[in-house]
Design a protein around this motif. Structure first.
Motif, PDB file in Angstrom:
ATOM      1  N   TYR A   1       0.872  -1.174   0.000  1.00  0.00           N
ATOM      2  CA  TYR A   1       0.000   0.000   0.000  1.00  0.00           C
ATOM      3  C   TYR A   1       0.913   1.229   0.000  1.00  0.00           C
ATOM      4  O   TYR A   1       1.273   1.756   1.055  1.00  0.00           O
ATOM      5  N   THR A   2       1.309   1.671  -1.188  1.00  0.00           N
ATOM      6  CA  THR A   2       2.349   2.692  -1.288  1.00  0.00           C
ATOM      7  C   THR A   2       1.896   4.030  -0.721  1.00  0.00           C
ATOM      8  O   THR A   2       2.621   4.659   0.061  1.00  0.00           O
ATOM      9  N   GLU A   3       0.731   4.496  -1.100  1.00  0.00           N
ATOM     10  CA  GLU A   3       0.286   5.805  -0.616  1.00  0.00           C
ATOM     11  C   GLU A   3       0.025   5.785   0.885  1.00  0.00           C
ATOM     12  O   GLU A   3       0.244   6.785   1.573  1.00  0.00           O
ATOM     13  N   GLU A   4      -0.427   4.654   1.396  1.00  0.00           N
ATOM     14  CA  GLU A   4      -0.649   4.517   2.839  1.00  0.00           C
ATOM     15  C   GLU A   4       0.642   4.164   3.579  1.00  0.00           C
ATOM     16  O   GLU A   4       0.693   4.199   4.806  1.00  0.00           O
ATOM     17  N   GLU A   5       1.662   3.743   2.832  1.00  0.00           N
ATOM     18  CA  GLU A   5       3.008   3.474   3.343  1.00  0.00           C
ATOM     19  C   GLU A   5       3.067   2.279   4.286  1.00  0.00           C
ATOM     20  O   GLU A   5       3.663   2.338   5.353  1.00  0.00           O
ATOM     21  N   TRP A   6       2.477   1.163   3.854  1.00  0.00           N
ATOM     22  CA  TRP A   6       2.687  -0.065   4.619  1.00  0.00           C
ATOM     23  C   TRP A   6       2.640  -1.272   3.700  1.00  0.00           C
ATOM     24  O   TRP A   6       2.070  -1.227   2.623  1.00  0.00           O
ATOM     25  N   ASP A   7       3.299  -2.341   4.142  1.00  0.00           N
ATOM     26  CA  ASP A   7       3.387  -3.598   3.404  1.00  0.00           C
ATOM     27  C   ASP A   7       2.905  -4.743   4.281  1.00  0.00           C
ATOM     28  O   ASP A   7       2.997  -4.688   5.519  1.00  0.00           O
ATOM     29  N   LEU A   8       2.512  -5.831   3.623  1.00  0.00           N
ATOM     30  CA  LEU A   8       2.237  -7.095   4.298  1.00  0.00           C
ATOM     31  C   LEU A   8       3.181  -8.149   3.733  1.00  0.00           C
ATOM     32  O   LEU A   8       3.266  -8.333   2.516  1.00  0.00           O
ATOM     33  N   TRP A   9       3.897  -8.827   4.628  1.00  0.00           N
ATOM     34  CA  TRP A   9       4.859  -9.860   4.260  1.00  0.00           C
ATOM     35  C   TRP A   9       4.455 -11.183   4.908  1.00  0.00           C
ATOM     36  O   TRP A   9       3.848 -11.194   5.987  1.00  0.00           O
ATOM     37  N   ALA A  10       4.819 -12.298   4.282  1.00  0.00           N
ATOM     38  CA  ALA A  10       4.575 -13.611   4.880  1.00  0.00           C
ATOM     39  C   ALA A  10       5.634 -14.587   4.406  1.00  0.00           C
ATOM     40  O   ALA A  10       6.138 -14.486   3.281  1.00  0.00           O
ATOM     41  N   GLY A  11       5.969 -15.536   5.273  1.00  0.00           N
ATOM     42  CA  GLY A  11       6.961 -16.539   4.921  1.00  0.00           C
ATOM     43  C   GLY A  11       6.698 -17.847   5.635  1.00  0.00           C
ATOM     44  O   GLY A  11       6.142 -17.880   6.739  1.00  0.00           O
ATOM     45  N   GLU A  12       7.119 -18.921   5.017  1.00  0.00           N
ATOM     46  CA  GLU A  12       6.901 -20.256   5.562  1.00  0.00           C
ATOM     47  C   GLU A  12       7.975 -20.585   6.593  1.00  0.00           C
ATOM     48  O   GLU A  12       9.167 -20.320   6.384  1.00  0.00           O
TER      49      GLU A  12
ATOM     50  N   SER B   1       4.985 -26.384   9.935  1.00  0.00           N
ATOM     51  CA  SER B   1       3.743 -25.866   9.344  1.00  0.00           C
ATOM     52  C   SER B   1       3.335 -24.518   9.930  1.00  0.00           C
ATOM     53  O   SER B   1       2.151 -24.204  10.038  1.00  0.00           O
ATOM     54  N   ARG B   2       4.321 -23.707  10.287  1.00  0.00           N
ATOM     55  CA  ARG B   2       4.051 -22.373  10.821  1.00  0.00           C
ATOM     56  C   ARG B   2       4.302 -21.320   9.743  1.00  0.00           C
ATOM     57  O   ARG B   2       4.804 -21.611   8.665  1.00  0.00           O
ATOM     58  N   MET B   3       3.972 -20.085  10.074  1.00  0.00           N
ATOM     59  CA  MET B   3       4.155 -18.974   9.146  1.00  0.00           C
ATOM     60  C   MET B   3       4.563 -17.734   9.936  1.00  0.00           C
ATOM     61  O   MET B   3       4.121 -17.532  11.069  1.00  0.00           O
ATOM     62  N   VAL B   4       5.430 -16.919   9.336  1.00  0.00           N
ATOM     63  CA  VAL B   4       5.731 -15.611   9.907  1.00  0.00           C
ATOM     64  C   VAL B   4       4.977 -14.565   9.106  1.00  0.00           C
ATOM     65  O   VAL B   4       4.918 -14.617   7.874  1.00  0.00           O
ATOM     66  N   LEU B   5       4.366 -13.624   9.812  1.00  0.00           N
ATOM     67  CA  LEU B   5       3.606 -12.545   9.200  1.00  0.00           C
ATOM     68  C   LEU B   5       4.233 -11.227   9.634  1.00  0.00           C
ATOM     69  O   LEU B   5       4.415 -10.984  10.834  1.00  0.00           O
ATOM     70  N   GLY B   6       4.589 -10.387   8.671  1.00  0.00           N
ATOM     71  CA  GLY B   6       5.181  -9.090   8.970  1.00  0.00           C
ATOM     72  C   GLY B   6       4.297  -7.965   8.459  1.00  0.00           C
ATOM     73  O   GLY B   6       3.943  -7.943   7.277  1.00  0.00           O
ATOM     74  N   ILE B   7       3.925  -7.045   9.340  1.00  0.00           N
ATOM     75  CA  ILE B   7       3.124  -5.881   8.963  1.00  0.00           C
ATOM     76  C   ILE B   7       4.032  -4.665   9.134  1.00  0.00           C
ATOM     77  O   ILE B   7       4.347  -4.265  10.254  1.00  0.00           O
ATOM     78  N   ALA B   8       4.476  -4.106   8.005  1.00  0.00           N
ATOM     79  CA  ALA B   8       5.553  -3.115   8.007  1.00  0.00           C
ATOM     80  C   ALA B   8       5.008  -1.716   7.757  1.00  0.00           C
ATOM     81  O   ALA B   8       4.463  -1.439   6.685  1.00  0.00           O
ATOM     82  N   ASN B   9       5.182  -0.837   8.721  1.00  0.00           N
ATOM     83  CA  ASN B   9       4.739   0.552   8.603  1.00  0.00           C
ATOM     84  C   ASN B   9       5.917   1.425   8.180  1.00  0.00           C
ATOM     85  O   ASN B   9       6.778   1.773   8.983  1.00  0.00           O
ATOM     86  N   TRP B  10       5.952   1.793   6.894  1.00  0.00           N
ATOM     87  CA  TRP B  10       7.024   2.655   6.394  1.00  0.00           C
ATOM     88  C   TRP B  10       6.792   4.125   6.753  1.00  0.00           C
ATOM     89  O   TRP B  10       7.698   4.948   6.612  1.00  0.00           O
ATOM     90  N   LYS B  11       5.606   4.447   7.209  1.00  0.00           N
ATOM     91  CA  LYS B  11       5.274   5.831   7.557  1.00  0.00           C
ATOM     92  C   LYS B  11       5.833   6.169   8.935  1.00  0.00           C
ATOM     93  O   LYS B  11       5.750   5.363   9.860  1.00  0.00           O
TER      94      LYS B  11
ATOM     95  N   GLU C   1       7.142   1.057  12.640  1.00  0.00           N
ATOM     96  CA  GLU C   1       7.082  -0.217  13.369  1.00  0.00           C
ATOM     97  C   GLU C   1       6.836  -1.357  12.394  1.00  0.00           C
ATOM     98  O   GLU C   1       6.105  -1.220  11.416  1.00  0.00           O
ATOM     99  N   MET C   2       7.451  -2.494  12.676  1.00  0.00           N
ATOM    100  CA  MET C   2       7.126  -3.717  11.955  1.00  0.00           C
ATOM    101  C   MET C   2       6.593  -4.728  12.956  1.00  0.00           C
ATOM    102  O   MET C   2       7.326  -5.221  13.813  1.00  0.00           O
ATOM    103  N   LYS C   3       5.303  -5.000  12.858  1.00  0.00           N
ATOM    104  CA  LYS C   3       4.680  -6.012  13.705  1.00  0.00           C
ATOM    105  C   LYS C   3       5.070  -7.381  13.166  1.00  0.00           C
ATOM    106  O   LYS C   3       4.936  -7.659  11.975  1.00  0.00           O
ATOM    107  N   LEU C   4       5.573  -8.234  14.036  1.00  0.00           N
ATOM    108  CA  LEU C   4       6.062  -9.540  13.609  1.00  0.00           C
ATOM    109  C   LEU C   4       5.315 -10.617  14.384  1.00  0.00           C
ATOM    110  O   LEU C   4       5.405 -10.694  15.612  1.00  0.00           O
ATOM    111  N   LEU C   5       4.562 -11.446  13.649  1.00  0.00           N
ATOM    112  CA  LEU C   5       3.742 -12.485  14.254  1.00  0.00           C
ATOM    113  C   LEU C   5       4.176 -13.851  13.737  1.00  0.00           C
ATOM    114  O   LEU C   5       4.502 -14.004  12.557  1.00  0.00           O
TER     115      LEU C   5
END
Length: 547
Positions: free
Chosen positions: A318-329, A333-343, A387-391
């Motif tokens: 979301y470029t204008e809102e300045e945040w990304d959503l990331w995910a990785g295996e 059978s778990r997953m990492v979720l990253g919510i990155a606030n570039w603002k 902030e980058m929220k890491l779950l």
């Protein structure tokens, strides 16, 4: 003809078998002298830092490589052509230093280069033409790793020449890999070629434990954005024993806020970059205690060191809102979720787990060290500035119906205006269409008509694009490794997105997912792409609407 394409939003790719040269299964961790001491290391600095790694508990967490970077040798080789340690800076010599480091339970990292001279000097020799002699010296000194740089590669008179075919060539780095593999000691190999040229991950991943993907990091927040946009396509090459190196950490150098340091550490961790500390650990008055706490977060380190070694993927931007959503295996059978606030401001964002293939899951916030219980569907998250929220998600239940593509729309079938043109590509290039629209500016458009939508409002689009505008020479200015493109639906407001590097050259496409508003029900929608500002947009291969 449109080639088949998997349409799941999050695609995990099976990793190839690692080559025999690889000595480490997970990303290397440790400390390197360059970020703070530049090319002026000394025996005292290296020994004191090694002791600090142990005494601080960082070594026990996995930071076990102690690397002496540029500046350790004299200008003259000995009569047998061997590199010599500077006796003023390193009075005990290399072998004794290696023994000292080993006695602390640590590993000894060494440095040289694939050119005439080493970086940061005008006369300190590198290893070009002396590969066999130097590799044996590294083994004799007890070296456990070699960082192999790329200065003076094309000429003894020019330290850096990024555009030179010689500088971009893999040949010199391949030669040292073969020589290291022949000595009677396991020496991990870290290529520092800066990601210049083409298809670096393709040739570097089989012969090294890690390879640098960018120009140097520097002490600024914007370098985090630049390097992040360059590492994205390396998911194709990152695997057990082979890691895309985003450069040393600038945590503890008082260059970032604590929140930015956590963001930095999170982004490096989920992308499986080596974690090399650059702060002066032996100088406690300089390194904040909070920075040491950040470097010591066991849960973030565990994500980086996960046995699957799968690099996370950029899922939504979301470029204008300045945040990304990331995910990785992750393993088990778990997953990492990253919510990155570039603002650099607080904001609340909404994340729908189904976009990463999750209906519900147990969640743990690894920075708060807090179990969040069972998460389902869409939820809102409050993010502090930068902030980058890491779950970490576990016990994952997948949705019965995941978003699926409704049909691919190739740019070659669009209506073009202005400078935009359609160009056919070589076989297996510009996938999935085999062609792309190029030279898209703010005064030109690529317009698709008759696009179907099941209902009105916001839709998920998978945009296939090509961008290889590498910010090497502009890395210390405002180079970002992105190209901007706008998307407008049915004549609505044109919204901007920053598209990262897509692959290893100007013909390798990637897919970025975006959410776009303005659709109406039925097959009557018009979607228009255009450039933004004074620069070209990325090349457009096509797009797909997901329902």
């Amino acid at each position: 003809m449109i080639q088949p394409r998997l349409t799941s939003v999050l695609l995990f790719v099976a990793a190839p078998v690692a080559a025999t040269l690889h000595k480490q299964s997970t990303p290397p961790m440790g400390w390197n002298s360059y970020n703070y001491y530049n090319c002026d290391p000394s025996e005292e600095i290296i020994k004191n830092t090694a002791e600090a790694l142990v005494n601080s508990g960082l070594a026990a967490l996995g930071y076990d490589y102690v690397t002496t970077d540029c500046g350790w040798m004299t200008r003259d080789r000995d009569g047998d052509g061997r590199l010599q340690w500077n006796e003023t800076l390193f009075p005990s010599g290399g072998k004794a230093l290696g023994t000292y480091i080993h006695d602390l339970g640590l590993k000894f990292g060494l440095y040289s280069g694939a050119g005439y001279y080493q970086c940061g000097s005008v006369d300190l020799p590198a290893s070009l033409g002396y590969e066999e002699i130097d590799a044996q010296s590294f083994a004799d000194w007890g070296g456990d790793s070699l960082k192999y740089d790329n200065c003076y590669s094309s000429s003894p008179d020019v330290m850096v020449n990024n555009s030179s075919p010689i500088s971009q060539s893999p040949v010199r780095h391949q030669k040292m890999a073969a020589v290291l593999d022949s000595v009677d000691r396991d020496i991990a190999y870290y290529i520092c070629q800066w990601g210049i040229g083409y298809n670096v991950g393709e040739w570097a991943s089989p012969i090294s434990n890690a390879w640098r993907i960018s120009n140097d990091i520097y002490n600024s927040w914007r370098s985090i954005w630049r390097i992040t946009n360059e590492v994205i396509p390396y998911w194709r090459h990152t695997r057990v024993g082979a890691f895309a190196d985003m450069d040393m950490l600038i945590i503890g150098l008082n260059a970032l806020s604590p929140e930015e340091e956590r963001f930095h550490f999170s982004m490096w961790a989920i992308n499986k970059s080596p974690l090399k500390i650059g702060a002066p650990l032996a100088e406690s008055a300089i390194v904040p205690a909070e920075s040491l706490d950040i470097l010591s977060n066991r849960e973030v380190i565990a994500i980086n060191q996960d046995s699957l070694s799968k690099q996370a993927r950029l899922i939504l931007r979301y470029t204008e809102e300045e945040w990304d959503l990331w995910a990785g295996e992750l393993s088990d059978s778990r997953m990492v979720l990253g919510i990155a606030n570039w603002k650099n401001e607080t904001q609340t964002v909404s994340v729908d787990l189904t976009v990463v293939g999750v209906q519900e899951a147990n969640a743990r916030d690894v920075w708060a060290h807090e179990d969040l219980g069972r998460l389902r569907g869409a939820g809102t998250w409050y993010l502090k500035g930068h902030e980058m929220k890491l779950l970490v998600l576990s016990e994952i239940a997948k949705p019965p119906l995941a978003p699926n593509g409704t049909g691919f729309h190739a740019a070659e079938n669009a209506t073009l205006s202005g400078s935009a043109v359609v160009e056919s590509c070589a076989e297996d290039k510009c996938l999935p269409a085999g062609s792309r629209a190029r030279y898209i500016t703010s005064d030109s458009t690529v317009t698709f008509e008759g696009i179907a939508s099941n209902g009105e409002g916001t839709k998920l689009l998978g945009v296939d694009f090509i961008n290889y505008e590498i910010a090497t020479d502009s890395a210390w200015q405002w180079g970002s490794n992105t190209r901007n493109m706008t998307v407008a639906v049915n004549g609505g407001r044109a919204k901007r997105w920053a598209f990262p590097i897509s692959g290893g050259d100007w013909a390798e496409a990637d897919r970025m997912f975006i959410e776009v508003d303005g659709f109406v029900d039925g097959d009557v929608n018009t979607v228009s792409f255009a450039g933004f500002g004074d620069s070209y947009a990325p090349d457009l291969v096509g797009f797909e609407v997901f329902e």
